[in-house]
Design a protein around this motif. Sequence first.
Motif, PDB file in Angstrom:
ATOM      1  N   CYS A  47       0.854  -1.178   0.000  1.00 20.56           N
ATOM      2  CA  CYS A  47       0.000   0.000   0.000  1.00 20.56           C
ATOM      3  C   CYS A  47       0.899   1.239   0.000  1.00 20.56           C
ATOM      4  O   CYS A  47       1.772   1.369   0.862  1.00 20.56           O
ATOM      5  CB  CYS A  47      -0.902  -0.026   1.235  1.00 20.56           C
ATOM      6  SG  CYS A  47      -2.306   1.066   1.136  1.00 20.56           S
ATOM      7  N   THR A  49       1.257   5.621  -0.433  1.00 17.65           N
ATOM      8  CA  THR A  49       0.578   6.913  -0.362  1.00 17.65           C
ATOM      9  C   THR A  49       0.602   7.563  -1.746  1.00 17.65           C
ATOM     10  O   THR A  49       1.252   7.059  -2.674  1.00 17.65           O
ATOM     11  CB  THR A  49       1.259   7.845   0.650  1.00 17.65           C
ATOM     12  OG1 THR A  49       2.600   8.095   0.206  1.00 17.65           O
ATOM     13  CG2 THR A  49       1.287   7.221   2.047  1.00 17.65           C
ATOM     14  N   SER A 105      -7.888   6.453  -5.941  1.00 15.32           N
ATOM     15  CA  SER A 105      -6.836   5.484  -5.653  1.00 15.32           C
ATOM     16  C   SER A 105      -6.759   4.492  -6.816  1.00 15.32           C
ATOM     17  O   SER A 105      -7.657   4.430  -7.660  1.00 15.32           O
ATOM     18  CB  SER A 105      -7.123   4.757  -4.337  1.00 15.32           C
ATOM     19  OG  SER A 105      -8.342   4.065  -4.424  1.00 15.32           O
ATOM     20  N   SER A 107      -5.305   0.334  -7.939  1.00 14.95           N
ATOM     21  CA  SER A 107      -4.908  -0.964  -7.383  1.00 14.95           C
ATOM     22  C   SER A 107      -4.481  -1.904  -8.497  1.00 14.95           C
ATOM     23  O   SER A 107      -4.799  -1.696  -9.670  1.00 14.95           O
ATOM     24  CB  SER A 107      -6.056  -1.577  -6.577  1.00 14.95           C
ATOM     25  OG  SER A 107      -7.164  -1.802  -7.409  1.00 14.95           O
ATOM     26  N   SER A 124      -1.958  -1.369  -3.735  1.00 13.44           N
ATOM     27  CA  SER A 124      -2.859  -0.215  -3.832  1.00 13.44           C
ATOM     28  C   SER A 124      -2.079   1.071  -3.570  1.00 13.44           C
ATOM     29  O   SER A 124      -1.024   1.051  -2.937  1.00 13.44           O
ATOM     30  CB  SER A 124      -4.041  -0.348  -2.868  1.00 13.44           C
ATOM     31  OG  SER A 124      -3.588  -0.497  -1.553  1.00 13.44           O
ATOM     32  N   GLN A 125      -2.626   2.159  -4.090  1.00 13.58           N
ATOM     33  CA  GLN A 125      -2.014   3.469  -3.904  1.00 13.58           C
ATOM     34  C   GLN A 125      -3.107   4.510  -3.764  1.00 13.58           C
ATOM     35  O   GLN A 125      -4.070   4.524  -4.531  1.00 13.58           O
ATOM     36  CB  GLN A 125      -1.091   3.827  -5.070  1.00 13.58           C
ATOM     37  CG  GLN A 125      -0.363   5.146  -4.845  1.00 13.58           C
ATOM     38  CD  GLN A 125       0.573   5.515  -5.976  1.00 13.58           C
ATOM     39  OE1 GLN A 125       0.442   5.035  -7.091  1.00 13.58           O
ATOM     40  NE2 GLN A 125       1.518   6.388  -5.664  1.00 13.58           N
ATOM     41  N   ASP A 126      -2.940   5.383  -2.782  1.00 14.62           N
ATOM     42  CA  ASP A 126      -3.888   6.470  -2.559  1.00 14.62           C
ATOM     43  C   ASP A 126      -3.945   7.407  -3.749  1.00 14.62           C
ATOM     44  O   ASP A 126      -2.958   7.584  -4.463  1.00 14.62           O
ATOM     45  CB  ASP A 126      -3.479   7.305  -1.334  1.00 14.62           C
ATOM     46  CG  ASP A 126      -3.672   6.579  -0.027  1.00 14.62           C
ATOM     47  OD1 ASP A 126      -4.425   5.587   0.001  1.00 14.62           O
ATOM     48  OD2 ASP A 126      -3.058   7.014   0.965  1.00 14.62           O
ATOM     49  N   CYS A 133      -4.341   4.095   2.445  1.00 12.82           N
ATOM     50  CA  CYS A 133      -3.115   3.454   2.893  1.00 12.82           C
ATOM     51  C   CYS A 133      -2.652   4.068   4.208  1.00 12.82           C
ATOM     52  O   CYS A 133      -2.730   5.276   4.416  1.00 12.82           O
ATOM     53  CB  CYS A 133      -2.000   3.607   1.855  1.00 12.82           C
ATOM     54  SG  CYS A 133      -2.335   2.666   0.353  1.00 12.82           S
TER      55      CYS A 133
END
Length: 135
Positions: A47, A49, A105, A107, A124-126, A133
């Motif tokens: 995860c 940011t 976000s 993924s 995943s990434q914000d 995250c």
Amino acid sequence: MNLFLDKDTIDKVVTILSVFFLVIYIPFISCTDNKDKLGLQTIDNLCFTTDGGNTSDQLYANQDWEITLSAGASEWFTVSPKSGAASSNNINMIFTAIVNNNPDSRSATLYLTIGNKKFIYSISQDGTTVNECTN
């Protein structure tokens, strides 16, 4: 009174002591490190940011291995190395996500194959407005 043991008795005592030693000693030497765990050693999911960045983990693969990513993931996420030969040593893995300037976000999925075993990890990434995250 005879204080000496005959050869048969000594052989029996040696055999009993040898078995006893093996039963007690083997459990302590059979699991000396974390290499019983195939795959990534500490990461279950990745995860990032919004700012992206790097994270690393150790991979244990006692057979040839390969990583593939779900469609579109390679546009914003990389892993190095992506494949390798069997090793008795852990392999240092680097995971990198670029900056996400989108509000949402994103993924992806990382697929790790070690021999005939398959492992699946979520990535995943914000986004700029969606923050899920914690690391």
